[in-house]
Design an enzyme around this catalytic site. Structure first.
Site, PDB file in Angstrom:
ATOM      1  N   HIS A 151      -6.520 -10.210  -3.374  1.00 51.64           N
ATOM      2  CA  HIS A 151      -5.420  -9.076  -2.992  1.00 51.64           C
ATOM      3  C   HIS A 151      -4.569  -9.186  -4.274  1.00 51.64           C
ATOM      4  O   HIS A 151      -3.259  -9.045  -3.990  1.00 51.64           O
ATOM      5  CB  HIS A 151      -4.958  -9.230  -1.765  1.00 51.64           C
ATOM      6  N   TYR A 167      -3.128  -5.134  15.907  1.00 55.02           N
ATOM      7  CA  TYR A 167      -3.044  -4.381  14.669  1.00 55.02           C
ATOM      8  C   TYR A 167      -2.678  -3.061  14.959  1.00 55.02           C
ATOM      9  O   TYR A 167      -3.307  -2.136  15.436  1.00 55.02           O
ATOM     10  CB  TYR A 167      -4.444  -4.370  14.002  1.00 55.02           C
ATOM     11  N   PHE A 168      -1.287  -2.709  14.583  1.00 56.29           N
ATOM     12  CA  PHE A 168      -0.867  -1.457  14.860  1.00 56.29           C
ATOM     13  C   PHE A 168      -1.171  -0.525  13.828  1.00 56.29           C
ATOM     14  O   PHE A 168      -0.621   0.817  13.916  1.00 56.29           O
ATOM     15  CB  PHE A 168       0.849  -1.654  14.973  1.00 56.29           C
ATOM     16  N   ARG A 220       0.912  -1.232   0.105  1.00 55.84           N
ATOM     17  CA  ARG A 220       0.061  -0.164  -0.004  1.00 55.84           C
ATOM     18  C   ARG A 220       0.866   1.219   0.072  1.00 55.84           C
ATOM     19  O   ARG A 220       0.811   2.110  -0.806  1.00 55.84           O
ATOM     20  CB  ARG A 220      -1.045  -0.093   1.132  1.00 55.84           C
ATOM     21  N   ASP A 242       0.010  -6.630  -3.109  1.00 58.58           N
ATOM     22  CA  ASP A 242      -1.306  -6.690  -2.745  1.00 58.58           C
ATOM     23  C   ASP A 242      -2.133  -5.778  -3.776  1.00 58.58           C
ATOM     24  O   ASP A 242      -1.322  -5.635  -5.014  1.00 58.58           O
ATOM     25  CB  ASP A 242      -1.372  -5.942  -1.433  1.00 58.58           C
ATOM     26  N   TRP A 273      -0.428  -2.662   8.641  1.00 63.74           N
ATOM     27  CA  TRP A 273      -0.839  -2.242   7.491  1.00 63.74           C
ATOM     28  C   TRP A 273      -0.627  -0.872   6.995  1.00 63.74           C
ATOM     29  O   TRP A 273      -0.641  -0.038   7.976  1.00 63.74           O
ATOM     30  CB  TRP A 273      -2.421  -2.403   7.400  1.00 63.74           C
ATOM     31  N   THR A 274      -0.552  -0.588   5.862  1.00 59.04           N
ATOM     32  CA  THR A 274       0.182   0.741   5.559  1.00 59.04           C
ATOM     33  C   THR A 274      -0.844   1.588   4.744  1.00 59.04           C
ATOM     34  O   THR A 274      -0.366   2.453   3.936  1.00 59.04           O
ATOM     35  CB  THR A 274       1.590   0.728   5.261  1.00 59.04           C
ATOM     36  N   GLU A 275      -2.057   1.388   4.695  1.00 57.99           N
ATOM     37  CA  GLU A 275      -2.849   2.177   3.541  1.00 57.99           C
ATOM     38  C   GLU A 275      -2.740   3.815   3.932  1.00 57.99           C
ATOM     39  O   GLU A 275      -2.810   4.400   3.098  1.00 57.99           O
ATOM     40  CB  GLU A 275      -4.347   2.060   3.866  1.00 57.99           C
ATOM     41  N   ASP A 293      -6.595 -14.455   2.513  1.00 65.20           N
ATOM     42  CA  ASP A 293      -7.920 -13.393   3.340  1.00 65.20           C
ATOM     43  C   ASP A 293      -8.580 -12.754   2.337  1.00 65.20           C
ATOM     44  O   ASP A 293      -8.176 -12.422   1.105  1.00 65.20           O
ATOM     45  CB  ASP A 293      -7.088 -12.397   4.112  1.00 65.20           C
ATOM     46  N   GLU A 294      -9.804 -12.214   2.574  1.00 63.03           N
ATOM     47  CA  GLU A 294     -10.550 -11.336   1.868  1.00 63.03           C
ATOM     48  C   GLU A 294     -10.745 -11.767   0.491  1.00 63.03           C
ATOM     49  O   GLU A 294     -10.199 -11.031  -0.335  1.00 63.03           O
ATOM     50  CB  GLU A 294     -10.234 -10.019   2.172  1.00 63.03           C
ATOM     51  N   TRP A 352      -6.334 -13.478  12.768  1.00 64.94           N
ATOM     52  CA  TRP A 352      -6.377 -12.051  12.629  1.00 64.94           C
ATOM     53  C   TRP A 352      -7.859 -11.518  13.104  1.00 64.94           C
ATOM     54  O   TRP A 352      -7.649 -10.494  13.697  1.00 64.94           O
ATOM     55  CB  TRP A 352      -5.884 -11.423  11.361  1.00 64.94           C
TER      56      TRP A 352
HETATM   57  C1  ACM Z   1      -6.011  -9.020   6.941  1.00 66.21           C
HETATM   58  O1  ACM Z   1      -5.746  -7.882   7.782  1.00 66.21           O
HETATM   59  N1  ACM Z   1      -6.804  -8.674   5.958  1.00 66.21           N
HETATM   60  C2  ACM Z   1      -5.124 -10.100   7.087  1.00 66.21           C
END
Ligand code: ACM
Ligand code: ZN
Length: 547
Positions: free
Chosen positions: A273, A434-435, A170, A199, A485-487, A336-337, A409
């Site tokens: 993803h 989740y940081f 991201r 991703d 995660w770095t969105e 995932d997702e 998660w």
């Molecule tokens: C995740 O946070 N989609 C693993």
């Protein structure tokens, strides 16, 4: 721009640092994570100018690490080794458990015992945290206190897997920043770096067989401005030119991590993803595209077409190159997702479902079992390379082999289900670990985050075991990890702000037994840790220091 709370926070930290320089005199065992057992006795040993003796039975890397410490001590104390009275002995002892160590300080002697490389690194780290911070910066420290109290420390980690993740898809972080990230991990005795390399919004690892993955897949036309649930505005600026790692850079990072006792686990997230890959090679999708590298955040229905043999071939080729670069036992294959909508309409996917006689049930449609099929294909292929797989907990939605390790998660219940089904598990519970979540409840006072609330205290209070678990079930939990995660994380400073000081809390829940934890003591010791952050120029959040 540095991310700071406000001027009062800085003042509070200044008071804390001042206070700490005295506190550390009174209690020199300011070590994070807290060692398993510490006894302090009367007396002290000055190690400036110490003579180093290293057991020749240690590996080359171990001897190099001890020599590196000796050099830092010389530079920071300004005294040549061998000129002082103390002797530091590093001895290989097979009585010490994996990654554990013992330190005994008595009359001009410091005995360090360990059975492996990581144990020696952690003993050195513990000693460094008891010395002036110049031991980290290697700058001369006039009048520094180089004494260690007479003491006995016996220490080993609670969990074998102590991880931190970084999403570089991201937003991209260059190898210098990745190395800094690894340095921060090493100070906290973490041993696993989970590198999320691909991703929807960017493909960041060079794959020689498929050059378009980075040529096309690393660049998005523009990026969403603001929060994805509230904004439809874009910044109009392409992102990602040159923002990928060459295979040589990957090898450099893997070697650097190894020198710090850290294993790098790469993640190639599949079959969802994957839009960056689809943009590069549209034939990998169910519709054939066209696709573009995603400009926004969230979950897209465009995923890999699992019905085509050519997709499986592509994945195997990509993973073959990945296996060559990463010596880790595990490869993370995501999972995932992954919405199943496109598979429901795709003739290739439907034909594969028929061919494999996959049938749905009241819980999961046949398409879920199609994802289980691709997971199994990857597992079996990677086994031929001597690798095991890790997947996010969605891979439980269907049928997978017991050899697969599940990264839980969405909540502890998924980890518990995986354990009941016979899997090894790594806990990454989003509500505590989740940081990318906001560090305080009132997100309006913070830089833009995805939302949620994970304070330092919430991290610290996380406990993966439950009263109902049997010992055998507990043993299935390999360890704990935090995800980054770095969105919304657009700079190095912001990245450090999000991991610190939560990483210090993480290190205690990864390392200490529940009875060895004490949040009050942890907060007191954070004063000393902050001096290390400051000395090394790490940006960090100040909330816990504001009274
Ligand atoms: C995740 O946070 N989609 C693993
Ligand atoms: Zn398809």
């Amino acid at each position: 721009m540095k991310i700071t709370n406000h001027i009062f926070a800085l003042a509070a930290v200044a008071v804390m640092l001042f206070w700490c320089s005295f506190a550390s005199l009174a209690n020199s065992i300011n070590v994070i994570p807290q060692p398993s057992s510490v006894q302090v006795f009367d007396g002290e040993c000055n190690i400036a100018g110490a003579t180093f003796r290293i057991d020749k039975k240690f590996s080359k890397e171990t001897i190099a690490a001890v020599n590196g410490f000796a050099e830092s001590l010389k530079l920071a104390s300004g005294k040549k080794n061998g000129r002082g009275k103390a002797v530091l002995v590093f001895e290989l002892s097979n009585d010490i458990v994996k990654e554990g160590y013992a330190i005994e300080v008595s009359n001009n002697k410091v005995y360090v015992k360990a059975s492996d490389f990581n144990g020696v690194l952690y003993a050195i780290e513990t000693i460094k945290q008891m010395l002036p911070v110049e031991i980290y910066t290697k700058k001369p420290c006039d009048g520094g206190d180089w004494t260690l109290p007479y003491m006995r420390i016996e220490d080993h980690p609670r969990f074998a897997y102590r991880g931190l993740h970084l999403d570089v898809a991201r937003h991209f972080f260059d190898i210098d920043q990745v190395k800094k990230y690894l340095d921060i991990m090493a100070i906290h005795k973490l041993n696993t770096f989970h590198w999320h390399l691909t991703d929807d919004q960017g493909w960041r690892i060079e794959i020689k067989k498929y050059p378009l993955l980075t040529e096309v897949g690393s660049i998005r036309k523009e990026t969403l401005k603001g929060h994805f649930r509230r904004s439809k505005e874009f910044d109009g600026t392409p992102y990602g030119e040159g923002m990928w790692y060459t295979q040589d850079q990957i090898k450099e990072v893997v070697a650097y991590a190894a020198s710090k006792g850290i294993t790098v686990i790469p993640e190639i997230d599949l079959p969802g993803h994957m839009v960056a890959a689809l943009a590069a090679y549209p034939e990998l999708g169910c519709t054939g595209g066209p696709y573009e590298v995603w400009r926004t955040w969230g979950i897209t229905k465009d995923v890999l077409c699992v019905g085509k043999e050519s997709t499986i071939e592509f994945l195997k080729n990509v993973l073959s190159e990945v296996c060559e670069l990463f010596p880790s036992e595990y490869i993370h294959i995501g999972g995932d997702e992954c919405p199943k909508d496109k598979w429901k309409e795709c003739p290739h996917c439907q034909a594969k479902i028929k061919e494999l006689c996959l049938v749905g049930n009241e819980k999961y449609s046949a398409e879920y079992y199609l994802q289980s099929y691709i997971t199994r294909q990857m597992e079996e292929f990677l086994a031929t390379k001597g690798k095991k797989i890790i997947g996010w907990d969605e891979i439980l939605e269907g049928e997978i082999s017991k050899n697969v390790t599940v990264m839980s998660w969405r909540g502890n219940e998924h980890g518990l289900e995986a354990i009941k089904r016979g899997h090894d598990v790594i806990m990454v519970n989003k509500g505590s670990l989740y940081f990318d979540y906001c560090q305080i409840k009132d997100s309006s006072k913070e830089p833009l985050t995805i939302g949620g609330h994970v304070s330092v205290e919430k991290v610290y209070s996380y406990e993966p075991y439950t009263d109902e678990m049997t010992d055998a079930e507990k043993a299935r939990i390999l360890g704990i990890q935090a995800n980054m995660w770095t969105e919304y994380i657009t700079s190095n400073d912001y990245l450090e702000y999000m991991i610190l000081p939560r990483l210090s809390a993480l290190s205690e829940i990864q390392w200490c037994s529940p009875t060895g934890k004490d949040y009050g003591r942890f907060l007191e010791k954070m004063g000393a840790m902050v001096r290390i952050y400051e000395a090394l120029g790490y940006n960090y959040a100040k909330h816990i220091f504001i009274k």
